[in-house]
Enzyme design. Structure first.
Site, PDB file in Angstrom:
ATOM      1  N   ALA A 112       3.681  -0.696   3.264  1.00  0.00           N
ATOM      2  CA  ALA A 112       2.321  -0.937   2.807  1.00  0.00           C
ATOM      3  C   ALA A 112       1.589  -1.741   3.872  1.00  0.00           C
ATOM      4  CB  ALA A 112       2.333  -1.705   1.491  1.00  0.00           C
ATOM      5  N   MET A 113       0.273  -1.908   3.687  1.00  0.00           N
ATOM      6  CA  MET A 113      -0.527  -2.578   4.717  1.00  0.00           C
ATOM      7  C   MET A 113      -1.579  -3.468   4.078  1.00  0.00           C
ATOM      8  SD  MET A 113      -1.049  -3.102   7.852  1.00  0.00           S
ATOM      9  CE  MET A 113      -2.302  -4.265   8.370  1.00  0.00           C
TER      10      MET A 113
ATOM     11  N   GLU B 170       1.946  -7.927   0.265  1.00  0.00           N
ATOM     12  CA  GLU B 170       0.646  -7.588   0.866  1.00  0.00           C
ATOM     13  C   GLU B 170      -0.444  -8.537   0.369  1.00  0.00           C
ATOM     14  OE1 GLU B 170       1.131  -5.728   3.260  1.00  0.00           O
ATOM     15  OE2 GLU B 170       3.022  -4.853   2.619  1.00  0.00           O
TER      16      GLU B 170
ATOM     17  N   ASN C  90      -4.565  -4.648   4.740  1.00  0.00           N
ATOM     18  CA  ASN C  90      -5.991  -4.635   5.109  1.00  0.00           C
ATOM     19  C   ASN C  90      -6.790  -5.526   4.150  1.00  0.00           C
ATOM     20  OD1 ASN C  90      -5.235  -2.261   6.720  1.00  0.00           O
ATOM     21  ND2 ASN C  90      -5.123  -1.288   4.721  1.00  0.00           N
TER      22      ASN C  90
HETATM   23  N1  SER Z   1       1.898  -5.466   8.095  1.00  0.00           N
HETATM   24  C1  SER Z   1       2.591  -4.532   7.234  1.00  0.00           C
HETATM   25  C2  SER Z   1       3.457  -5.349   6.327  1.00  0.00           C
HETATM   26  O1  SER Z   1       4.416  -5.901   6.715  1.00  0.00           O
HETATM   27  C3  SER Z   1       3.337  -3.525   8.008  1.00  0.00           C
HETATM   28  O2  SER Z   1       4.690  -3.479   7.890  1.00  0.00           O
HETATM   29  O3  SER Z   1       3.157  -5.565   5.219  1.00  0.00           O
HETATM   30 ZN    ZN Z   2       3.988  -7.909   6.051  1.00  0.00          ZN
END
Ligand code: SER
Ligand code: ZN
Length: 666
Positions: free
Chosen positions: A266-267, A302, A269
């Site tokens: 997941a990401m 996240e 943003n």
């Molecule tokens: N930044 C993302 C996360 O670790 C990609 O792996 O949640």
């Molecule tokens: Zn992360």
């Protein structure tokens, strides 16, 4: 097809970007075949940058439509365009740069930048995907405020981007338009847009300070009955960050979107988390406990990035563990707290330990081999050719252990004070792992005048799993027990290739220890003022000794309680000692560990008997230890299940000189 030779980037070569880009306005005319992106950048040359510093903007697989500066077409002599960058020279100290470009989302199979999945548009920009959307300073230390306009045909009724929704309207040509504004400056890797046909579930909650916030989970039409747990998890994550860390949601709206094609779990943003559908959708008919736990953990992870990663971000990608190690630690604590919810103290400790056990099992299975092999690297690497290859178990999971050790050294109140200090110093900035440790160190030094975390910082630059050998001497006449700890960690991976001149120094290892009397009762240990059941030994040199007075008989040591450091312990327990720990150790992690070692020895002994055709009885101590685990009323059921599970066949096989699967099965 490109055949460029890889370029190595070094941490020591970091240079600040010569321009600030405080404001970014993006307008998208979305079309799967060819999307037009209109980008307006307000740029300001930094006071200490040379007057002729060029503005170098990264871009990949883009087609330039037009380029203007302060409303005028920019002369072809004043810019160059190559495969990776658009470089403008001769710029005034401050200017508005407007770039129109095209990209091809439907053809984009990299899943980086803007792409199409299931007929909808999605983006993924971490680490270096934004350069596939428009030319920009694609590095985390350039932080800007974004205003985003999305325009698309009626097949894309949902139009989402970061932050708060300003307005929507129908355009004369039949398309829809939505305008979004993110009030917080962010690096471009946190940019996101989603456009398409999606359903959603939502709820409104009040934050701790009484602000109403809208929480939404978006997914494919028809999956609305599978998003309930994700939304509930989001509410729990929001509450937990408020109570445990005093961190509140800073936006009016927070969205989670499930997508089928996604490179990562997941990401994070800003305000628009994009998820692999596996970590959002739970069908109550088929989802397992592990599915539910995974969803809650990733939703939490996240969400927690909103502060650890987004409000304070990384100066450069060498600092990836700054946000990932810390956020993994936070999501581990979240899961542990959720497992212990509504339990009394006794059961709560063992329920929390279930998460700890699972994380340590993963660390040993995934990170220890990495740290022992040719890929070994410190949690903050010194160089890379492709940052995408550094999203490793070392940066994430060992990174979380390095944060946890600071939590252990400072205590939970001290750690909270350190986190408060970190945000007081760095909110809104792009910083380094050193900055984080410095904030923690300010608390540590207050707690222990004259001491610092200088040795501790080696965890950030040295790779490998240290081994800690334990020696215990007991003198009945003086009733004195002496514990000697010795550490060693030979060079690994890139350190080994660096040759003989690579000098590795001792680590700062917090080593939690308890001593049990022969009946399995905790012996009070005097280290500071008050006697306690667990003491934290801080091993900072190759070898150190600690003496414990008033010990009535030779004790059984309970070592590395709570798995207080990512090391390998070497100590020669007898089976009887392991059985005692497995039956009585008050530390649930060490208790589990003793039971696993005892079970391993039992099974290997049985396998050996099987091979030689001899019969063998299961050791009575082992049976007694299991009886104690089964009948201890204070233990949480989840913990009991872990403690009564036999070691995996793989674990057992690794301990056999010649692996004999039939003997193991028997
Ligand atoms: N930044 C993302 C996360 O670790 C990609 O792996 O949640
Ligand atoms: Zn992360």
């Amino acid at each position: 097809m490109r055949t460029e030779t890889p370029v190595t980037v070094y941490r020591k070569d970091y240079q600040p970007y010569p321009y600030a880009i405080p404001e970014v306005a993006l307008a998208f005319d979305l079309d799967p075949e060819s999307t037009l992106v209109h980008s307006t950048l307000r740029i300001e040359r930094k006071a200490d940058a040379p007057a002729d510093a060029p503005l170098v903007l990264d871009g990949t697989d883009l087609q330039l439509v037009s380029l203007q500066v302060n409303g005028q077409a920019w002369s072809a002599e004043l810019y160059t365009l190559d495969e990776g960058a658009l470089t403008l020279s001769g710029l005034p100290a401050s200017a508005t740069v407007e770039i129109a470009s095209r990209c091809r989302p439907a053809e984009n199979s990299t899943l980086m930048g803007l792409y199409v999945s299931g007929g909808n548009f999605f983006t993924q920009c971490e680490a270096e995907g934004f350069r596939r959307i428009t030319w920009f300073a694609d590095r985390p230390d350039v932080m800007s405020r974004y205003r985003v306009t999305l325009r698309a045909g009626a097949e894309y009724p949902v139009l989402l981007s970061n932050g708060n929704l300003l307005a929507t309207q129908s355009l004369p040509d039949g398309r829809q338009e939505a305008q979004w504004e993110d009030p917080f400056p962010k690096p471009c890797y946190l940019f996101a847009l989603v456009a398409g046909r999606l359903t959603h579930r939502e709820t409104t909650v009040q934050t701790a300070s009484g602000r109403p916030v809208l929480l939404q989970v978006y997914s494919d039409p028809g999956s609305e009955d599978r998003t309930e747990w994700a939304l509930e998890s989001l509410v729990r994550a929001l509450r937990w960050d408020e109570t445990r860390f005093g961190l509140e949601l800073d936006l009016d709206r927070f969205m989670v979107v499930a997508v089928r094609d996604f490179n990562m779990g997941a990401m994070e943003n800003k305000g628009l988390n994009v998820f692999n559908a596996a970590y959002v959708l739970a069908d109550p008919q088929t989802a397992t406990d592990a599915n539910y736990e995974g969803i809650e953990a990733v939703i939490g992870h996240e969400y927690f990035h909103n502060w650890t990663g987004n409000r304070v971000t990384c100066r450069d990608w060498f600092q990836l563990s700054l946000k990932e190690g810390l956020t993994v630690f936070r999501d581990q604590e979240f899961t542990a707290d959720m497992m212990a919810r509504a339990l009394d103290d006794g059961a709560a400790a063992s329920a929390r330990a279930v998460k700890r056990i699972d994380d340590v099992v993963t660390l040993r299975a995934a990170q220890y081999p990495e740290d022992a092999g040719p890929m070994a690297h410190p949690i903050r690497p010194e160089s890379y050719q492709e940052i995408g290859n550094f999203y490793t178990a070392t940066v994430y999971e060992k990174g979380a252990e390095v944060i946890r050790m600071q939590h252990t050294l400072l205590g939970s109140e001290g750690f909270r004070a350190g986190i408060d200090e970190y945000f007081r110093r760095h909110d809104g900035q792009a910083v380094t792992c050193d900055d984080f440790v410095a904030a923690m160190e300010s608390v540590y030094t207050r707690q222990h005048p004259g001491r610092d975390l200088a040795v501790f910082r080696r965890w950030y630059r040295q790779a490998g799993t240290p081994r800690v050998a334990v020696k215990l001497d007991y003198d009945a006449a003086s009733r004195r027990c002496t514990v000697t700890l010795s550490q060693r960690c030979p060079p690994v991976g890139v350190e080994r290739r660096a040759g003989d001149d690579y000098a590795k120094a001792p680590f700062h290892i917090p080593f939690a220890l308890g001593l049990l009397d022969p009946q399995g009762r905790a012996l009070p240990l005097r280290q500071a003022d008050s006697p306690q059941d667990t003491v934290l030994l801080e091993l900072t040199q190759e070898t150190q000794q600690w003496v414990f007075e008033d010990i009535p008989a030779r004790p059984v040591p309970s070592l590395l309680r709570g798995f207080s450091a990512p090391v390998i312990v070497e100590y020669g327990w007898t089976d009887a000692e392991l059985a005692l720990l497995s039956a009585h150790d008050a530390d649930p992690f060490a208790r589990w560990e003793a039971g696993q070692e005892l079970a391993t020895r039992q099974i290997l002994a049985l396998a050996a008997c099987h091979q030689s055709g001899n019969g063998m009885q299961v050791d009575g101590n082992f049976i007694e230890a299991w009886r104690a685990l089964l009948t201890d009323p204070a233990l949480d059921a989840g913990y009991r299940a872990r403690a009564l599970a036999l070691p995996s066949e793989k674990t057992l096989a690794e301990r056999m000189e010649a692996i004999d699967p039939p003997a193991l099965a028997a």
